[in-house]
Enzyme design. Structure first.
Site, PDB file in Angstrom:
ATOM      1  N   LYS A  97      -5.232 -17.423  16.593  1.00 11.52           N
ATOM      2  CA  LYS A  97      -5.105 -16.472  17.761  1.00 11.52           C
ATOM      3  C   LYS A  97      -5.712 -15.716  17.973  1.00 11.52           C
ATOM      4  O   LYS A  97      -6.024 -14.758  16.889  1.00 11.52           O
ATOM      5  CB  LYS A  97      -3.606 -16.566  17.707  1.00 11.52           C
ATOM      6  CG  LYS A  97      -2.536 -14.893  18.885  1.00 11.52           C
ATOM      7  CD  LYS A  97      -1.504 -15.128  17.668  1.00 11.52           C
ATOM      8  CE  LYS A  97      -1.396 -13.231  18.790  1.00 11.52           C
ATOM      9  NZ  LYS A  97      -0.403 -12.975  17.911  1.00 11.52           N
ATOM     10  N   GLY A 158       5.972  -6.222  18.938  1.00 10.54           N
ATOM     11  CA  GLY A 158       7.447  -5.215  18.357  1.00 10.54           C
ATOM     12  C   GLY A 158       8.669  -4.352  18.799  1.00 10.54           C
ATOM     13  O   GLY A 158       9.381  -4.102  18.536  1.00 10.54           O
ATOM     14  N   ALA A 184       4.727 -11.660  22.050  1.00  9.87           N
ATOM     15  CA  ALA A 184       4.667 -10.146  21.749  1.00  9.87           C
ATOM     16  C   ALA A 184       6.036  -8.986  23.269  1.00  9.87           C
ATOM     17  O   ALA A 184       5.764  -9.595  24.493  1.00  9.87           O
ATOM     18  CB  ALA A 184       3.206  -8.724  22.185  1.00  9.87           C
ATOM     19  N   GLY A 185       6.900  -8.728  22.370  1.00  4.85           N
ATOM     20  CA  GLY A 185       7.813  -7.934  23.349  1.00  4.85           C
ATOM     21  C   GLY A 185       9.315  -8.885  23.595  1.00  4.85           C
ATOM     22  O   GLY A 185       9.711  -7.840  23.879  1.00  4.85           O
ATOM     23  N   ASN A 206       8.241 -13.311  17.379  1.00  7.94           N
ATOM     24  CA  ASN A 206       8.596 -12.645  16.164  1.00  7.94           C
ATOM     25  C   ASN A 206       9.152 -11.494  15.385  1.00  7.94           C
ATOM     26  O   ASN A 206      10.308 -12.226  15.351  1.00  7.94           O
ATOM     27  CB  ASN A 206       6.917 -12.488  15.798  1.00  7.94           C
ATOM     28  CG  ASN A 206       6.592 -11.966  13.845  1.00  7.94           C
ATOM     29  OD1 ASN A 206       7.600 -12.745  13.295  1.00  7.94           O
ATOM     30  ND2 ASN A 206       5.735 -12.023  13.420  1.00  7.94           N
ATOM     31  N   THR A 207       8.900 -10.203  16.053  1.00  2.46           N
ATOM     32  CA  THR A 207       9.974  -9.479  15.697  1.00  2.46           C
ATOM     33  C   THR A 207      11.676  -9.506  16.159  1.00  2.46           C
ATOM     34  O   THR A 207      11.980  -9.261  14.763  1.00  2.46           O
ATOM     35  CB  THR A 207       9.508  -8.241  16.306  1.00  2.46           C
ATOM     36  OG1 THR A 207       8.722  -7.565  16.457  1.00  2.46           O
ATOM     37  CG2 THR A 207      10.149  -6.882  15.658  1.00  2.46           C
TER      38      THR A 207
END
Lengths: 255, 368
Positions: A97, A158, A184-185, A206-207
């Site tokens: 990635k 994040g 993301a987001g 992830n976050t």
């Protein structure tokens, strides 16, 4: 229903990809992977402590997963390429990635450098999944450069803000014929579901999982949301209408 | 352009008058704002008025830190290479006029220390010297880095200010971070505390972090030595400096340390006391102003305070520290720069961080 996701030469069983940063402990990662059903797991190469027995993240990733190292920390194409080669040399496989970030305040990706890195790494036989700002022309460039998928951001890393780039992502999904994976987001399962309903091939989270009160339960919630969104997309959702459908059509007399 | 120009913009600023005019409403609005704070909003967070709002500030700081860094604390340790110093800084144990035991590690000793430190699991190291181009020249630092690269994945330096080309040479050698404290931003006070030696050159030191950024240093960590001068204005200049660097060098990871002055060899008594609650106010203000900046809390602080700061904004902590040259392994050590407060070893720190629901991270960089 035959619904395969193929990336590079791999058939992927789960459309939820997960990240491994920000967790309170590596030892909970196996549980999170299991509950999420994820097959593709991304790890920042910079974080892997190959020399350590108990702090080496790789130890906690089940063997049947596809490891997708990422180039976190790269500020330009050259650094991303070096990190990718290092990852392969260290036995992390062929998936990569690409993350090229030269803006430390918002961590927004640098599309131009990402295209350059993709070109080089695809030529070297990597299965390249570039993280990008959702721009149609750049997505085309990435595809032409040999990307196996594109990973546009839903909102800055994040932030948990959800699909702030919804309209742009919709265009990528309609126009780009390689998998579009929203990365993301994504802050909550409903955001993931929304991306899947739009027709995203997969989402990377992830976050939202790592910083949840109970990461394993949150992983399971995301898994279900992704499946729900995908099924809704495949089933062909009814159109959204502005007005209630009149029971006595105005043009009924024409019949 | 130099940060000095930004500093000068506030030279005649009426800080006291400004602080007097800060209202409760101002602080509440700043805490609830969901975008970048202006520098004057940052200054308001450092006011007496804001001290009443530490709890909501802490809640916001915790959220921002979690979002940007997750539940992790990076661990590192300092390793003193040499304590020869030509400067006369009144607050420092290495002051040239102090008759302390001086020492410089041989390369064999560097290796011995490195082996011992890396066996504790640490992968990030910060190497330090006093200011002596004669005893610890750049060539010596490079030789040490060559050895340390075999044991550590990230090497940062805390040495005297260098020229840009020297920073570039060290980057080439494998150094990825620099820590350099201005100590005091107030120029007059700076002159009063740095009596002799090259460190008297205020601007040369002030521009050092920027020279490192230009030389492609990856991490740049700055700070004011808290206790030397009024902390509200010193913290403000520090934040302003960090913001200036981040604006101009967008790809550099900018961090801020909050070193509080500690007892040391010599008779200097700080004229400004920074209480725990003041330190917390400074840290929270930094976090709200710069959500992405790294924040370091070293072993200058107590066990209890460090345990409680986890989650509030700190991203990086030292462990098993010694300020003596050879302090990790050698019988023949030098005298230290100052007294360490939190003496816990790596394993103890590791357990403590886990017990707080955070992950101790040993490696967050890979030399490429």
């Amino acid at each position: 229903m035959d619904d395969k996701l193929i990336i590079g030469d791999r058939e992927i069983t789960s459309r939820l990809f997960i990240g491994t940063g920000k967790f309170p402990a590596n030892r909970i990662i196996p549980d999170v992977v299991r509950m999420s059903g994820a097959q593709v797991v991304t790890v920042a190469l910079r974080r892997i402590d190959f020399d350590s027995d108990d702090e080496n993240m790789l130890k906690y990733i089940p063997k049947d997963c596809i490891l997708m190292p990422n180039t976190s920390g790269a500020r330009n194409a050259e650094e991303a390429v070096r990190i990718a080669r290092l990852a392969r040399a260290l036995g992390c496989g062929n998936f990569i990635k690409i993350e090229v970030i030269s803006d430390n305040r918002y961590l927004l990706p640098d599309n131009m450098e990402t295209v350059r890195a993709t070109e080089i790494l695809a030529r070297e036989g990597f299965t390249v999944l570039p993280y990008m700002s959702p721009d149609l022309m750049d997505a085309r460039r990435l595809k032409d450069a040999g990307a196996a998928a594109v990973m546009p951001l839903g909102a800055p890393i994040g932030t948990n803000k959800g699909l702030k780039t919804r309209e742009m992502i919709k265009i990528l999904i309609d126009e780009i014929d390689i998998p579009v994976i929203v990365d993301a987001g994504i802050g909550k399962p409903s955001d993931a579901c929304e991306a899947m309903e739009l027709g995203a091939a997969a989402v990377l989270v992830n976050t939202a999982i790592a910083t949840a009160g109970d990461p394993a339960v949150m992983a399971e919630a995301f898994a279900k949301a992704v499946i729900a969104g995908r099924k809704a997309f495949l089933s062909g959702m009814g159109p959204v209408k502005e007005y209630a459908e009149a029971s006595s059509p105005l043009t009924g007399f024409l019949a | 352009m130099s940060f000095y120009e930004r500093y000068m913009e506030y030279k005649n600023f009426d800080f006291e008058g400004f602080f007097d005019r800060v209202t409760d409403r101002d602080i509440i609005n700043i805490i609830n704002k969901d975008r970048r704070l202006s520098e004057l909003e940052f200054l308001m967070l450092l006011s007496q008025k804001a001290a009443k709002y530490l709890e909501p500030m802490a809640q916001k700081a915790k959220k921002l830190t979690l979002q940007n860094f997750g539940k992790v604390i990076l661990l590192y340790t300092p390793m003193y290479l040499a304590n020869y110093c030509v400067n006369q800084c009144v607050y420092c144990g290495f002051n040239i006029t102090n008759s302390i035991k001086r020492k410089k590690l041989t390369l064999e000793e560097v290796e011995k220390e490195a082996r011992a430190i890396s066996s504790t699991g640490l992968r990030h190291i910060l190497i330090l010297t006093g200011e002596s181009r004669k005893e610890s020249p750049v060539g010596y630092i490079k030789d040490c880095v060559k050895i340390l690269r075999r044991y550590f994945r990230s090497i940062a330096i805390e040495v005297y200010p260098l020229y840009e080309n020297e920073y570039a040479e060290l980057v080439e050698e494998g150094v990825d971070g620099i820590t350099i404290y201005q100590e005091v931003y107030d120029e007059e006070k700076y002159k009063a505390l740095h009596l002799k030696g090259p460190k008297r050159n205020y601007i040369y030191r002030l521009d050092a972090p920027e020279r490192a950024c230009r030389a492609s240093m990856r991490n740049v960590n700055i700070g004011a030595l808290l206790g030397l001068h009024d902390w509200r204005t010193e913290a403000f200049y520090t934040g302003l400096h960090a913001d200036y660097l981040q604006n101009n060098y967008t790809d550099v990871e900018i961090s801020i340390s909050l070193p509080r002055i500690r007892p040391h060899f010599g008779s200097f008594i700080p004229d400004c006391i920074v209480e725990d609650r003041d330190l917390v106010q400074i840290m929270l203000s930094y976090r709200l102003f710069m959500p992405r900046a790294g924040i370091t809390i070293s072993t200058r602080e107590s066990e209890k305070l460090r345990n409680n700061l986890i989650g509030l904004g700190v991203t990086k902590m030292s462990a098993a520290s010694s300020t003596q040259v050879g302090g990790h392994t050698l019988c023949d050590k030098s005298d230290g720069q100052f007294d360490i407060n939190d003496r816990r070893g790596v394993e103890e720190m590791r357990q403590m961080i886990y017990s707080k629901g955070y992950q101790p991270v040993f490696k967050d960089w890979q030399a490429i």
